[in-house]
Design a protein around this motif. Structure first.
Motif, PDB file in Angstrom:
ATOM      1  N   LEU A 124       0.836  -1.202   0.000  1.00  0.00           N
ATOM      2  CA  LEU A 124       0.000   0.000   0.000  1.00  0.00           C
ATOM      3  C   LEU A 124       0.871   1.252   0.000  1.00  0.00           C
ATOM      4  O   LEU A 124       0.548   2.248  -0.665  1.00  0.00           O
ATOM      5  CB  LEU A 124      -0.942  -0.008   1.217  1.00  0.00           C
ATOM      6  N   ASN A 125       1.978   1.194   0.748  1.00  0.00           N
ATOM      7  CA  ASN A 125       2.912   2.315   0.722  1.00  0.00           C
ATOM      8  C   ASN A 125       3.498   2.505  -0.672  1.00  0.00           C
ATOM      9  O   ASN A 125       3.731   3.639  -1.120  1.00  0.00           O
ATOM     10  CB  ASN A 125       4.046   2.089   1.725  1.00  0.00           C
ATOM     11  N   MET A 126       3.732   1.400  -1.365  1.00  0.00           N
ATOM     12  CA  MET A 126       4.240   1.484  -2.722  1.00  0.00           C
ATOM     13  C   MET A 126       3.247   2.205  -3.633  1.00  0.00           C
ATOM     14  O   MET A 126       3.615   3.066  -4.438  1.00  0.00           O
ATOM     15  CB  MET A 126       4.520   0.071  -3.254  1.00  0.00           C
ATOM     16  N   ILE A 127       1.976   1.860  -3.499  1.00  0.00           N
ATOM     17  CA  ILE A 127       0.947   2.529  -4.310  1.00  0.00           C
ATOM     18  C   ILE A 127       0.902   4.019  -3.995  1.00  0.00           C
ATOM     19  O   ILE A 127       0.792   4.871  -4.885  1.00  0.00           O
ATOM     20  CB  ILE A 127      -0.426   1.874  -4.052  1.00  0.00           C
ATOM     21  N   THR A 128       1.006   4.359  -2.697  1.00  0.00           N
ATOM     22  CA  THR A 128       1.014   5.765  -2.290  1.00  0.00           C
ATOM     23  C   THR A 128       2.197   6.512  -2.916  1.00  0.00           C
ATOM     24  O   THR A 128       2.045   7.640  -3.412  1.00  0.00           O
ATOM     25  CB  THR A 128       1.092   5.869  -0.753  1.00  0.00           C
ATOM     26  N   ASN A 129       3.364   5.875  -2.908  1.00  0.00           N
ATOM     27  CA  ASN A 129       4.545   6.509  -3.501  1.00  0.00           C
ATOM     28  C   ASN A 129       4.363   6.731  -4.999  1.00  0.00           C
ATOM     29  O   ASN A 129       4.792   7.754  -5.549  1.00  0.00           O
ATOM     30  CB  ASN A 129       5.781   5.647  -3.245  1.00  0.00           C
ATOM     31  N   ILE A 130       3.743   5.759  -5.666  1.00  0.00           N
ATOM     32  CA  ILE A 130       3.491   5.911  -7.100  1.00  0.00           C
ATOM     33  C   ILE A 130       2.571   7.104  -7.359  1.00  0.00           C
ATOM     34  O   ILE A 130       2.796   7.908  -8.273  1.00  0.00           O
ATOM     35  CB  ILE A 130       2.875   4.617  -7.672  1.00  0.00           C
ATOM     36  N   MET A 131       1.544   7.228  -6.541  1.00  0.00           N
ATOM     37  CA  MET A 131       0.615   8.351  -6.702  1.00  0.00           C
ATOM     38  C   MET A 131       1.320   9.683  -6.448  1.00  0.00           C
ATOM     39  O   MET A 131       1.070  10.683  -7.133  1.00  0.00           O
ATOM     40  CB  MET A 131      -0.575   8.193  -5.747  1.00  0.00           C
ATOM     41  N   GLN A 132       2.226   9.684  -5.456  1.00  0.00           N
ATOM     42  CA  GLN A 132       2.930  10.926  -5.145  1.00  0.00           C
ATOM     43  C   GLN A 132       3.859  11.341  -6.275  1.00  0.00           C
ATOM     44  O   GLN A 132       4.047  12.536  -6.536  1.00  0.00           O
ATOM     45  CB  GLN A 132       3.721  10.749  -3.851  1.00  0.00           C
ATOM     46  N   LEU A 133       4.440  10.354  -6.980  1.00  0.00           N
ATOM     47  CA  LEU A 133       5.283  10.695  -8.119  1.00  0.00           C
ATOM     48  C   LEU A 133       4.491  11.437  -9.186  1.00  0.00           C
ATOM     49  O   LEU A 133       4.980  12.355  -9.833  1.00  0.00           O
ATOM     50  CB  LEU A 133       5.887   9.420  -8.726  1.00  0.00           C
ATOM     51  N   GLY A 134       3.233  11.055  -9.348  1.00  0.00           N
ATOM     52  CA  GLY A 134       2.390  11.697 -10.349  1.00  0.00           C
ATOM     53  C   GLY A 134       1.997  13.112 -10.002  1.00  0.00           C
ATOM     54  O   GLY A 134       1.605  13.899 -10.877  1.00  0.00           O
ATOM     55  N   SER A 135       2.119  13.456  -8.724  1.00  0.00           N
ATOM     56  CA  SER A 135       1.692  14.797  -8.308  1.00  0.00           C
ATOM     57  C   SER A 135       2.611  15.892  -8.863  1.00  0.00           C
ATOM     58  O   SER A 135       2.253  17.069  -8.859  1.00  0.00           O
ATOM     59  CB  SER A 135       1.640  14.879  -6.779  1.00  0.00           C
ATOM     60  N   PHE A 136       3.802  15.499  -9.343  1.00  0.00           N
ATOM     61  CA  PHE A 136       4.738  16.499  -9.867  1.00  0.00           C
ATOM     62  C   PHE A 136       4.543  16.756 -11.367  1.00  0.00           C
ATOM     63  O   PHE A 136       5.194  17.622 -11.937  1.00  0.00           O
ATOM     64  CB  PHE A 136       6.186  16.036  -9.611  1.00  0.00           C
ATOM     65  N   LEU A 137       3.659  16.006 -11.991  1.00  0.00           N
ATOM     66  CA  LEU A 137       3.425  16.191 -13.421  1.00  0.00           C
ATOM     67  C   LEU A 137       2.515  17.391 -13.668  1.00  0.00           C
ATOM     68  O   LEU A 137       1.643  17.708 -12.845  1.00  0.00           O
ATOM     69  CB  LEU A 137       2.790  14.930 -14.027  1.00  0.00           C
ATOM     70  N   GLU A 138       2.707  18.014 -14.788  1.00  0.00           N
ATOM     71  CA  GLU A 138       1.827  19.115 -15.194  1.00  0.00           C
ATOM     72  C   GLU A 138       0.766  18.546 -16.135  1.00  0.00           C
ATOM     73  O   GLU A 138       1.049  18.155 -17.271  1.00  0.00           O
ATOM     74  CB  GLU A 138       2.637  20.208 -15.896  1.00  0.00           C
ATOM     75  N   LEU A 139      -0.458  18.472 -15.648  1.00  0.00           N
ATOM     76  CA  LEU A 139      -1.570  17.917 -16.429  1.00  0.00           C
ATOM     77  C   LEU A 139      -2.428  19.081 -16.910  1.00  0.00           C
ATOM     78  O   LEU A 139      -3.290  19.572 -16.183  1.00  0.00           O
ATOM     79  CB  LEU A 139      -2.381  16.939 -15.564  1.00  0.00           C
ATOM     80  N   ILE A 174       7.245   9.001 -14.861  1.00  0.00           N
ATOM     81  CA  ILE A 174       6.976   8.343 -13.580  1.00  0.00           C
ATOM     82  C   ILE A 174       7.674   6.995 -13.522  1.00  0.00           C
ATOM     83  O   ILE A 174       8.250   6.611 -12.498  1.00  0.00           O
ATOM     84  CB  ILE A 174       5.456   8.162 -13.380  1.00  0.00           C
ATOM     85  N   GLY A 175       7.632   6.256 -14.657  1.00  0.00           N
ATOM     86  CA  GLY A 175       8.254   4.939 -14.677  1.00  0.00           C
ATOM     87  C   GLY A 175       9.731   4.986 -14.351  1.00  0.00           C
ATOM     88  O   GLY A 175      10.227   4.201 -13.526  1.00  0.00           O
ATOM     89  N   MET A 176      10.474   5.904 -14.984  1.00  0.00           N
ATOM     90  CA  MET A 176      11.903   5.993 -14.733  1.00  0.00           C
ATOM     91  C   MET A 176      12.190   6.518 -13.329  1.00  0.00           C
ATOM     92  O   MET A 176      13.167   6.121 -12.696  1.00  0.00           O
ATOM     93  CB  MET A 176      12.569   6.878 -15.782  1.00  0.00           C
ATOM     94  N   GLN A 177      11.358   7.420 -12.837  1.00  0.00           N
ATOM     95  CA  GLN A 177      11.525   7.888 -11.460  1.00  0.00           C
ATOM     96  C   GLN A 177      11.347   6.727 -10.484  1.00  0.00           C
ATOM     97  O   GLN A 177      12.099   6.588  -9.515  1.00  0.00           O
ATOM     98  CB  GLN A 177      10.508   8.989 -11.150  1.00  0.00           C
ATOM     99  N   LEU A 178      10.334   5.894 -10.765  1.00  0.00           N
ATOM    100  CA  LEU A 178      10.064   4.756  -9.897  1.00  0.00           C
ATOM    101  C   LEU A 178      11.237   3.777  -9.914  1.00  0.00           C
ATOM    102  O   LEU A 178      11.687   3.300  -8.857  1.00  0.00           O
ATOM    103  CB  LEU A 178       8.776   4.057 -10.369  1.00  0.00           C
ATOM    104  N   ILE A 179      11.751   3.469 -11.088  1.00  0.00           N
ATOM    105  CA  ILE A 179      12.907   2.575 -11.205  1.00  0.00           C
ATOM    106  C   ILE A 179      14.106   3.156 -10.471  1.00  0.00           C
ATOM    107  O   ILE A 179      14.806   2.449  -9.734  1.00  0.00           O
ATOM    108  CB  ILE A 179      13.234   2.343 -12.692  1.00  0.00           C
TER     109      ILE A 179
END
Length: 389
Positions: free
Chosen positions: A205-220, A354-359
């Motif tokens: 669940l923490n992993m999912i939270t971290n993934i969501m937080q990475l997306g918060s830096f994107l400009e949509l 996000i993918g490369m940030q996660l890796i």
């Protein structure tokens, strides 16, 4: 076989009435202790046995590797038995022959029996005997249940059946004690498994939270950007769930990292790709912290997903290569596709996707390093420590 060799093999040597030596397996260290309430029950059986058979001495002996130990005796006259008495195995006493017999051993008068008249029991004045072997459920010898007398005593068959009945009662108790121990061990193992499962779910669940937080830096800025972001997040969350399922139902105790990554690749290629992808795996066994399996799975998930989404578009013969090999105290994990390669150099830690940030984040978290280059396609070379971080 000498006594030392018998001890090393966990067996005890018995000497029978005819002088033959026989080796049997007695209670091992894994057997449960006998609780007090069971001992009290057996004491009542001993006292009852004395009355039913009308013989003065009723005892229960426990077989050790070298001796028969007096465990219980009837509460009547002390006679020749005292607490903590030991009878050396190999002496040729009645009980040794009873141990290797499936039937109740009955010696009505040892003074008139060539097999027994010169034996140690008869010489001690114990000329009559009725006894039977007691065994654990797995066949190991627990000991004997017997009655002895200083006068000849011929018992009818029905009375001997009573001894067999008492033997069945004691052996049922031994079976229940083993079952109780096994249930307790299983319960403790299940408790550990549940705690590990809760810990694993929390981490995921923490992993999912971290993934969501990475997306918060994107400009949509457009609806299309937001839709694409949601689709990517949904895919990654589903990927975490699928990786969790592989761990939960993959017999993690016996699942190596090589097995796990092989299952991850197979599951992803079969469910994500609509076209056939050639997969080449060369995964050597390495020792790693199994709690990190999920992280390795997510890294491979991101690489395969990226290859399918970008590198393999319009290709007729897409191919994925994944190798893992030991390198001193580390191991090298290398992923390669045969796509057109990366359009521009990627600097670890400065990736925008996000993918490369996660890796990058997972590699750093596990104290690993990553090199990215083009070699007839994109190649990712990770070096991780073998032991737990």
């Amino acid at each position: 076989m000498n006594i030392q060799a018998a001890r090393e093999r966990g067996v005890s040597r018995m000497r029978l009435s005819d002088g033959r030596k026989v080796y049997v397996r007695t209670s091992s260290d894994t057997k449960p202790e006998i609780p007090g309430f069971v001992m009290d029950k057996w004491q009542r059986i001993i006292d009852l046995l004395e009355d039913v058979l009308n013989m003065p001495y009723a005892v229960m002996l426990k077989a050790g590797q070298e001796n028969l130990h007096l465990l219980l005796k009837n509460t009547g006259p002390d006679g020749p038995f005292n607490k903590h008495d030991k009878v050396p195995l190999g002496a040729g006493v009645y009980c040794e022959t009873a141990i290797i017999s499936d039937k109740v051993l009955h010696v009505p008068d040892a003074t008139r029996d060539e097999a027994w008249k010169n034996g140690p029991n008869a010489e001690a004045g114990l000329v009559s005997y009725v006894g039977t072997c007691l065994k654990w459920p797995d066949g190991e010898v627990f000991g004997t249940l017997c009655c002895l007398g200083d006068e000849p005593c011929l018992l009818p068959e029905k009375t001997l059946d009573t001894m067999a009945l008492f033997r069945a009662i004691v052996e049922t108790d031994l079976e229940l004690l083993v079952e109780k121990r096994d249930i307790k061990n299983l319960s403790e193992a299940n408790d550990v498994t549940v705690r590990e499962l809760h810990h694993r779910i929390k981490n995921h669940l923490n992993m999912i939270t971290n993934i969501m937080q990475l997306g918060s830096f994107l400009e949509l800025s457009t609806v299309e950007d937001f839709t694409k972001f949601n689709e990517d997040m949904e895919h990654r969350i589903r990927a975490v769930a699928e990786l969790h399922t592989l761990l939960a139902y993959g017999a993690r105790e016996s699942l190596s990292l090589a097995d796990y990554l092989g299952k991850v690749v197979s599951a992803l290629v079969s469910t994500v790709s609509e076209t056939g992808i050639e997969v080449n795996l060369l995964l050597e066994p390495v020792i790693v912290d199994s709690r990190q399996f999920m992280n390795y799975g997510i890294i491979i998930n991101e690489l395969i997903t990226n290859s399918i989404s970008h590198a393999f578009q319009g290709m007729d013969n897409p191919r994925i290569e994944l190798s893992m090999r030991k390198a001193d105290d580390d191991f090298v994990l290398r992923y390669k596709n045969n796509g057109p390669g990366l359009p521009e150099p990627v600097t670890i830690g400065q990736a925008k996707s996000i993918g490369m940030q996660l890796i990058s984040n997972l590699t750093e978290q596990m104290r690993g390093t990553l090199e990215i280059d083009n070699d007839s396609g994109a190649r990712f070379t990770f070096v991780f420590p073998c032991r737990p971080c």
